[in-house]
Design a protein around this motif. Structure first.
Motif, PDB file in Angstrom:
ATOM      1  N   ALA A  21      25.182  39.944  70.592  1.00 25.79           N
ATOM      2  CA  ALA A  21      24.178  40.211  69.550  1.00 25.79           C
ATOM      3  C   ALA A  21      22.938  40.861  70.156  1.00 25.79           C
ATOM      4  O   ALA A  21      22.371  41.793  69.572  1.00 25.79           O
ATOM      5  CB  ALA A  21      23.812  38.923  68.813  1.00 25.79           C
ATOM      6  N   ARG A  22      22.518  40.386  71.330  1.00 23.47           N
ATOM      7  CA  ARG A  22      21.365  40.999  72.001  1.00 23.47           C
ATOM      8  C   ARG A  22      21.666  42.443  72.392  1.00 23.47           C
ATOM      9  O   ARG A  22      20.818  43.328  72.230  1.00 23.47           O
ATOM     10  CB  ARG A  22      20.956  40.187  73.229  1.00 23.47           C
ATOM     11  N   THR A  23      22.871  42.684  72.900  1.00 24.79           N
ATOM     12  CA  THR A  23      23.273  44.042  73.263  1.00 24.79           C
ATOM     13  C   THR A  23      23.261  44.950  72.037  1.00 24.79           C
ATOM     14  O   THR A  23      22.775  46.087  72.096  1.00 24.79           O
ATOM     15  CB  THR A  23      24.678  44.025  73.908  1.00 24.79           C
ATOM     16  N   LEU A  24      23.789  44.461  70.933  1.00 22.70           N
ATOM     17  CA  LEU A  24      23.797  45.248  69.699  1.00 22.70           C
ATOM     18  C   LEU A  24      22.378  45.526  69.213  1.00 22.70           C
ATOM     19  O   LEU A  24      22.089  46.629  68.739  1.00 22.70           O
ATOM     20  CB  LEU A  24      24.599  44.526  68.615  1.00 22.70           C
ATOM     21  N   ALA A  37      22.245  58.131  62.560  1.00 22.85           N
ATOM     22  CA  ALA A  37      22.499  57.394  61.320  1.00 22.85           C
ATOM     23  C   ALA A  37      23.887  56.751  61.284  1.00 22.85           C
ATOM     24  O   ALA A  37      24.013  55.568  60.934  1.00 22.85           O
ATOM     25  CB  ALA A  37      22.309  58.302  60.116  1.00 22.85           C
ATOM     26  N   GLN A  38      24.912  57.508  61.609  1.00 22.96           N
ATOM     27  CA  GLN A  38      26.270  56.953  61.572  1.00 22.96           C
ATOM     28  C   GLN A  38      26.420  55.823  62.577  1.00 22.96           C
ATOM     29  O   GLN A  38      26.963  54.759  62.263  1.00 22.96           O
ATOM     30  CB  GLN A  38      27.308  58.053  61.856  1.00 22.96           C
ATOM     31  N   ARG A  39      25.940  56.029  63.782  1.00 20.01           N
ATOM     32  CA  ARG A  39      26.013  54.988  64.822  1.00 20.01           C
ATOM     33  C   ARG A  39      25.229  53.756  64.379  1.00 20.01           C
ATOM     34  O   ARG A  39      25.662  52.625  64.596  1.00 20.01           O
ATOM     35  CB  ARG A  39      25.460  55.544  66.143  1.00 20.01           C
ATOM     36  N   LEU A  40      24.107  53.962  63.752  1.00 24.63           N
ATOM     37  CA  LEU A  40      23.281  52.858  63.272  1.00 24.63           C
ATOM     38  C   LEU A  40      24.031  52.014  62.241  1.00 24.63           C
ATOM     39  O   LEU A  40      24.013  50.786  62.306  1.00 24.63           O
ATOM     40  CB  LEU A  40      21.988  53.417  62.676  1.00 24.63           C
ATOM     41  N   ARG A  41      24.726  52.668  61.307  1.00 28.60           N
ATOM     42  CA  ARG A  41      25.523  51.927  60.320  1.00 28.60           C
ATOM     43  C   ARG A  41      26.621  51.113  60.994  1.00 28.60           C
ATOM     44  O   ARG A  41      26.868  49.961  60.643  1.00 28.60           O
ATOM     45  CB  ARG A  41      26.128  52.892  59.297  1.00 28.60           C
ATOM     46  N   ALA A  45      26.904  46.998  61.058  1.00 30.24           N
ATOM     47  CA  ALA A  45      28.114  46.328  60.568  1.00 30.24           C
ATOM     48  C   ALA A  45      28.666  45.374  61.630  1.00 30.24           C
ATOM     49  O   ALA A  45      29.053  44.244  61.319  1.00 30.24           O
ATOM     50  CB  ALA A  45      29.171  47.362  60.187  1.00 30.24           C
ATOM     51  N   GLU A  46      28.681  45.814  62.878  1.00 32.06           N
ATOM     52  CA  GLU A  46      29.174  44.948  63.946  1.00 32.06           C
ATOM     53  C   GLU A  46      28.262  43.744  64.153  1.00 32.06           C
ATOM     54  O   GLU A  46      28.736  42.617  64.338  1.00 32.06           O
ATOM     55  CB  GLU A  46      29.315  45.732  65.248  1.00 32.06           C
ATOM     56  N   LEU A  47      26.945  43.966  64.092  1.00 30.66           N
ATOM     57  CA  LEU A  47      26.012  42.853  64.231  1.00 30.66           C
ATOM     58  C   LEU A  47      26.192  41.856  63.090  1.00 30.66           C
ATOM     59  O   LEU A  47      26.133  40.640  63.305  1.00 30.66           O
ATOM     60  CB  LEU A  47      24.570  43.363  64.285  1.00 30.66           C
ATOM     61  N   THR A  49      28.974  41.181  61.581  1.00 32.45           N
ATOM     62  CA  THR A  49      30.187  40.429  61.915  1.00 32.45           C
ATOM     63  C   THR A  49      29.909  39.383  62.985  1.00 32.45           C
ATOM     64  O   THR A  49      30.359  38.233  62.875  1.00 32.45           O
ATOM     65  CB  THR A  49      31.295  41.389  62.388  1.00 32.45           C
ATOM     66  N   VAL A  50      29.159  39.746  64.000  1.00 30.62           N
ATOM     67  CA  VAL A  50      28.816  38.800  65.075  1.00 30.62           C
ATOM     68  C   VAL A  50      28.008  37.642  64.511  1.00 30.62           C
ATOM     69  O   VAL A  50      28.274  36.475  64.819  1.00 30.62           O
ATOM     70  CB  VAL A  50      28.055  39.518  66.219  1.00 30.62           C
ATOM     71  N   ARG A  51      27.035  37.940  63.667  1.00 29.06           N
ATOM     72  CA  ARG A  51      26.222  36.880  63.069  1.00 29.06           C
ATOM     73  C   ARG A  51      27.069  35.966  62.182  1.00 29.06           C
ATOM     74  O   ARG A  51      26.827  34.756  62.126  1.00 29.06           O
ATOM     75  CB  ARG A  51      25.066  37.474  62.274  1.00 29.06           C
ATOM     76  N   HIS A  52      28.039  36.544  61.498  1.00 24.60           N
ATOM     77  CA  HIS A  52      28.939  35.740  60.675  1.00 24.60           C
ATOM     78  C   HIS A  52      29.748  34.780  61.561  1.00 24.60           C
ATOM     79  O   HIS A  52      29.907  33.602  61.220  1.00 24.60           O
ATOM     80  CB  HIS A  52      29.866  36.649  59.865  1.00 24.60           C
ATOM     81  N   CYS A  53      30.241  35.277  62.682  1.00 24.57           N
ATOM     82  CA  CYS A  53      30.989  34.422  63.617  1.00 24.57           C
ATOM     83  C   CYS A  53      30.111  33.293  64.157  1.00 24.57           C
ATOM     84  O   CYS A  53      30.556  32.144  64.260  1.00 24.57           O
ATOM     85  CB  CYS A  53      31.546  35.255  64.772  1.00 24.57           C
ATOM     86  N   ILE A  54      28.868  33.621  64.483  1.00 23.36           N
ATOM     87  CA  ILE A  54      27.933  32.602  64.971  1.00 23.36           C
ATOM     88  C   ILE A  54      27.701  31.548  63.885  1.00 23.36           C
ATOM     89  O   ILE A  54      27.711  30.344  64.157  1.00 23.36           O
ATOM     90  CB  ILE A  54      26.602  33.253  65.421  1.00 23.36           C
ATOM     91  N   ALA A  55      27.519  31.988  62.656  1.00 24.94           N
ATOM     92  CA  ALA A  55      27.299  31.061  61.542  1.00 24.94           C
ATOM     93  C   ALA A  55      28.506  30.147  61.346  1.00 24.94           C
ATOM     94  O   ALA A  55      28.352  28.948  61.069  1.00 24.94           O
ATOM     95  CB  ALA A  55      26.995  31.836  60.264  1.00 24.94           C
TER      96      ALA A  55
END
Length: 72
Positions: A21-24, A37-41, A45-47, A49-55
């Motif tokens: 998450a810190r890397t993202l 812009a595309q990379r940011l989206r 999205a990946e962050l 997903t990571v936050r969902h896994c942490i939750a």
């Protein structure tokens, strides 16, 4: 006294997720500064997903937290 193996594994995974998450977050900062812009989206999205896994880990094991070296 040692941890239950499931709790120990969840703690390790939580540390890895926190580090990712810190890397993202750093990558998002870079993408914002360079107007990618595309990379940011993709990064957001990946962050998400990571936050969902942490939750989900916190939901299943409410007492565990990432180690100090891996805090979010």
């Amino acid at each position: 006294m040692s941890d239950d193996p499931d709790i120990a594994q969840a703690r390790v995974f939580l540390d890895l997720l926190a580090a990712h998450a810190r890397t993202l977050a750093r990558a998002i900062n870079t993408a914002e500064r360079t107007f990618q812009a595309q990379r940011l989206r993709e990064l957001h999205a990946e962050l998400h997903t990571v936050r969902h896994c942490i939750a989900r880990i916190h939901y299943r094991y409410p007492d565990i937290m990432p180690t100090n070296r891996a805090r979010i």
